[in-house]
Design a protein around this motif. Structure first.
Motif, mmCIF file in Angstrom:
data_model
loop_
_atom_site.group_PDB
_atom_site.id
_atom_site.type_symbol
_atom_site.label_atom_id
_atom_site.label_comp_id
_atom_site.label_asym_id
_atom_site.label_seq_id
_atom_site.Cartn_x
_atom_site.Cartn_y
_atom_site.Cartn_z
ATOM 1 N N ASP A 206 0.834 -1.210 0.000
ATOM 2 C CA ASP A 206 0.000 0.000 0.000
ATOM 3 C C ASP A 206 0.867 1.258 0.000
ATOM 4 O OD1 ASP A 206 -2.732 -1.151 0.248
ATOM 5 O OD2 ASP A 206 -1.905 -1.975 2.095
ATOM 6 N N PRO A 207 1.628 1.468 -1.060
ATOM 7 C CA PRO A 207 2.546 2.616 -1.057
ATOM 8 C C PRO A 207 1.892 3.888 -1.590
ATOM 9 C CG PRO A 207 2.905 1.333 -3.021
ATOM 10 C CD PRO A 207 1.793 0.645 -2.271
ATOM 11 N N LYS A 208 2.574 4.990 -1.398
ATOM 12 C CA LYS A 208 2.284 6.227 -2.107
ATOM 13 C C LYS A 208 3.202 6.270 -3.327
ATOM 14 C CE LYS A 208 0.185 9.413 -0.483
ATOM 15 N NZ LYS A 208 -1.222 9.867 -0.603
ATOM 16 N N SER A 231 -0.665 9.032 -6.459
ATOM 17 C CA SER A 231 -1.101 7.823 -5.759
ATOM 18 C C SER A 231 -2.512 7.391 -6.105
ATOM 19 C CB SER A 231 -1.004 8.036 -4.239
ATOM 20 O OG SER A 231 0.325 8.328 -3.855
ATOM 21 N N SER A 247 1.389 14.234 1.510
ATOM 22 C CA SER A 247 1.709 13.226 2.529
ATOM 23 C C SER A 247 3.174 13.198 2.948
ATOM 24 C CB SER A 247 1.318 11.832 2.015
ATOM 25 O OG SER A 247 2.026 11.512 0.838
ATOM 26 N N SER A 280 6.756 4.052 1.428
ATOM 27 C CA SER A 280 6.085 3.158 2.371
ATOM 28 C C SER A 280 6.539 3.524 3.771
ATOM 29 C CB SER A 280 6.430 1.700 2.056
ATOM 30 O OG SER A 280 5.791 0.817 2.959
ATOM 31 N N THR A 438 -3.768 5.663 -1.081
ATOM 32 C CA THR A 438 -2.556 5.019 -1.590
ATOM 33 C C THR A 438 -2.853 4.498 -2.997
ATOM 34 O OG1 THR A 438 -3.105 2.803 -0.767
ATOM 35 C CG2 THR A 438 -1.958 4.309 0.759
ATOM 36 N N THR A 439 -1.864 3.838 -3.600
ATOM 37 C CA THR A 439 -2.039 3.347 -4.974
ATOM 38 C C THR A 439 -3.085 2.238 -5.061
ATOM 39 O OG1 THR A 439 -0.213 1.782 -4.670
ATOM 40 C CG2 THR A 439 0.319 3.934 -5.621
ATOM 41 N N TYR A 441 -5.958 2.224 -3.174
ATOM 42 C CA TYR A 441 -7.225 2.682 -2.601
ATOM 43 C C TYR A 441 -8.412 2.440 -3.530
ATOM 44 C CZ TYR A 441 -10.874 5.800 -0.890
ATOM 45 O OH TYR A 441 -12.075 6.307 -0.464
#
Length: 599
Positions: A206-208, A231, A247, A280, A438-439, A441
């Protein structure tokens, strides 16, 4: 500075580049396919050359035809925009090797080095840029994937070396999926990029997605222009981009911007580019380098005041960057909304046609629209689905969101479906407004049932067909200043009874027709009897899963079609026996082309 630039692209990015050229006093040349002969970028350019039929492989991807058009037009540079041939090192080398032409972008060597993901990881690692744990050599078999999983754990990302934007990437959640996903990644890599080499990375769940815009000149100057947060993605495709990132704290902003600048400097990179990272927690890792201008470059232009495309041209012409790193001031906040001709309520299905009965884009302070279409234009569905880009600027993120709501509400489009309702919905979404998305979502957490209400509330519908207008194309030979040209004219409506004019075979080739002038397009010949299964959109065949003689049931996958950067399973609507397979893996198809025949 150049005297004339050919833009090897179409649509809004072609117009964007042409506007930068006009600001610099440079003439422009458009190239177009048969499908695009009435498109906005053709209208905008000083002159235009037809390079082939609708199929991209025979027009916008025809390297020789584009170079030939540039030479015929007397252009001294080629700007590739983004997409199509923009990151094709072979095409860049062809332009570099052609006397009298300059490539507006990084060198073919730099593109090859950084375009291949393993090479880019090696360069960045040497420059002390953090990289995700992974392999630097191509992976050949499933045992190597299993060994990586034992060392680093699952999930694992298998990525095509030439990939990007989620294309050629497969995620292995557990060991039982290794062989299937490895084969799929290699297949996509070959189909998309002509390269089935893949490498492995630890998959960050769940990264940006943060990217840093950079630009460098041939005099050793390298500058970063801040970061963008990309993201908000659907199936790895960006839909809303913004800058600066909401963020990142100040320390990480400084670190990630400097890491990008340092990595590009170590690669001896020249011209504009983007270094992408995954964030992350309190860690960030290098993802890839995009060796071109990006769709979302507009965000950076709004918050820095730097015209990136003009600097691309200046750098390619040998000029030195006129600003120091400390001169780059990042002020305010900007968002870009991709106005795609898609129905978000129907799984973002691309529009299959329509006419812009009404097209009234928004305006006012802080609002920018990059487009190429105008009211009355027909939607060209042979390529990507982007109609325009809405870019909104505010003093801070709060003002930017408020102004974006106003601009999207003002954007009046009738006759084609767009994802404007999706964008308006996102600006009311608590997670997005808080900057906590996040990517993953949209794909894993967002309640998509809201899209139906949004489409009903704010959506537009495709224009109804009123029957095709009678059109007839005539060819004339004309003489201008002692030079002869063949001119094709279209007549619409009731065609008057005018006798055909025989073309003079001795006439010189028409400048507007240009290279690739054969207007005939091959059609699939259906030899077998039965019901035909046709392509619902333009795309590329990733795999053919049946053969003639196979017995299929309803719902069985017949072929896998890549369209709009996503895989689409084409399934059988009824059972029967496959009597003909009309396509091959890697083949480009248009909407309506026959794929399979079932008896």
């Amino acid at each position: 500075m150049f005297e004339k630039v050919l833009v090897a692209n179409r649509g809004e990015i072609a117009v964007r580049v042409m506007r930068a050229c006009e600001d610099l006093g440079v003439e422009t040349v458009a190239v177009y396919s048969e499908a695009d002969k009435h498109s906005g970028h053709v209208r905008y350019a000083d002159e235009a050359y037809r390079v082939g039929p609708a199929r991209a492989a025979e027009s916008y991807l025809d390297q020789e035809a584009i170079v030939e058009a540039a030479l015929e037009a007397g252009a001294d540079a080629i700007h590739p925009g983004y997409g199509f041939l923009a990151e094709n090192a072979e095409f860049a080398a062809l332009v570099e090797e052609t006397e009298g032409l300059t490539w507006v972008g990084p060198s073919s060597d730099a593109m090859e080095q950084l375009g291949e993901k393993t090479g880019a990881r090696t360069v960045m690692d040497a420059a002390d840029v953090p990289i995700v744990p992974g392999t630097t050599d191509p992976v050949e078999d499933a045992d190597e994937v299993r060994a990586f999983g034992e060392e680093h754990g699952y999930p694992i990302a298998i990525k095509a070396e030439g990939g990007g934007g989620g294309r050629g990437m497969k995620v292995v959640e557990e060991e039982s999926e290794v062989e299937e996903q490895l084969e799929a990644a290699k297949r996509e890599g070959e189909a998309y990029f002509g390269n089935d080499s893949v490498y492995l990375e630890r998959y960050l769940a769940d990264p940006k997605h943060i990217e840093v815009q950079v630009i460098a000149d041939e005099h050793g100057n390298v500058r970063h222009l801040g970061e963008r947060d990309c993201s908000l993605q659907r199936r790895h495709q960006k839909v809303i981009e913004e800058g600066p990132s909401p963020s990142l704290d100040a320390d990480m902003q400084t670190e990630i911007r400097e890491a990008a600048r340092r990595g590009v400097e170590a690669a001896d990179y020249v011209n504009a580019g983007t270094v992408e990272f995954l964030v992350s927690g309190d860690e960030f890792f290098f993802l890839e380098v995009n060796t071109r201008i990006q769709v979302e470059h507009t965000v950076t232009e709004e918050i820095t005041g730097v015209d990136i495309v003009k600097w691309q041209l200046r750098v390619a012409a040998g000029e030195e960057l006129a600003f120091a790193q400390e001169d780059v001031e990042i002020e305010g906040h900007a968002m870009e909304f991709r106005i795609n001709a898609e129905n978000a309520a129907e799984d973002f299905a691309p529009a299959t046609g329509g006419t812009l009965d009404v097209y009234d884009p928004p305006g006012g302070i802080g609002v920018r629209v990059d487009d190429a279409l105008r009211q009355g234009d027909d939607l060209v569905t042979d390529y990507d689905s982007m109609v325009a880009k809405l870019v909104v600027y505010g003093a801070d993120r709060e003002e930017c969101i408020a102004r974006s709501k106003r601009a999207l509400a003002e954007y009046d489009v009738e006759g084609i479906v767009t994802i404007i309702p999706f964008h308006r919905l996102m600006l009311e979404d608590e997670t997005f407004v808080a900057g906590e998305h996040t990517t993953t979502y949209l794909d894993e957490e967002f309640d998509e049932t809201q899209l139906y209400d949004a489409q009903e509330r704010w959506g537009s519908e495709p224009s109804e067909s009123e029957g095709e207008e009678t059109a007839r194309e005539r060819e004339f030979t004309v003489e201008v200043n002692g030079k002869r040209f063949e001119v094709n004219l279209e007549e619409h409506g009731d065609v008057p009874a005018i006798p055909d004019v025989e073309a003079d075979d001795s006439a010189a080739p028409s400048a507007p027709v240009g290279p690739g002038g054969d207007e005939s397009e091959g059609e699939t010949v259906v030899e077998a009897g039965g019901e035909t299964v046709e392509a619902e959109m333009q795309g590329t065949i990733l795999s053919v899963d049946v053969s003639a003689g196979d017995v299929v049931e309803p719902g069985d996958v017949l072929v896998v079609l890549e369209a709009m950067k996503m895989e689409n399973d084409v399934v059988a609507s009824h059972g029967g026996t496959v009597s003909q397979v009309a396509v091959e893996e890697g083949e480009s198809v248009d909407m309506g082309d026959v794929l399979v025949v079932i008896e």
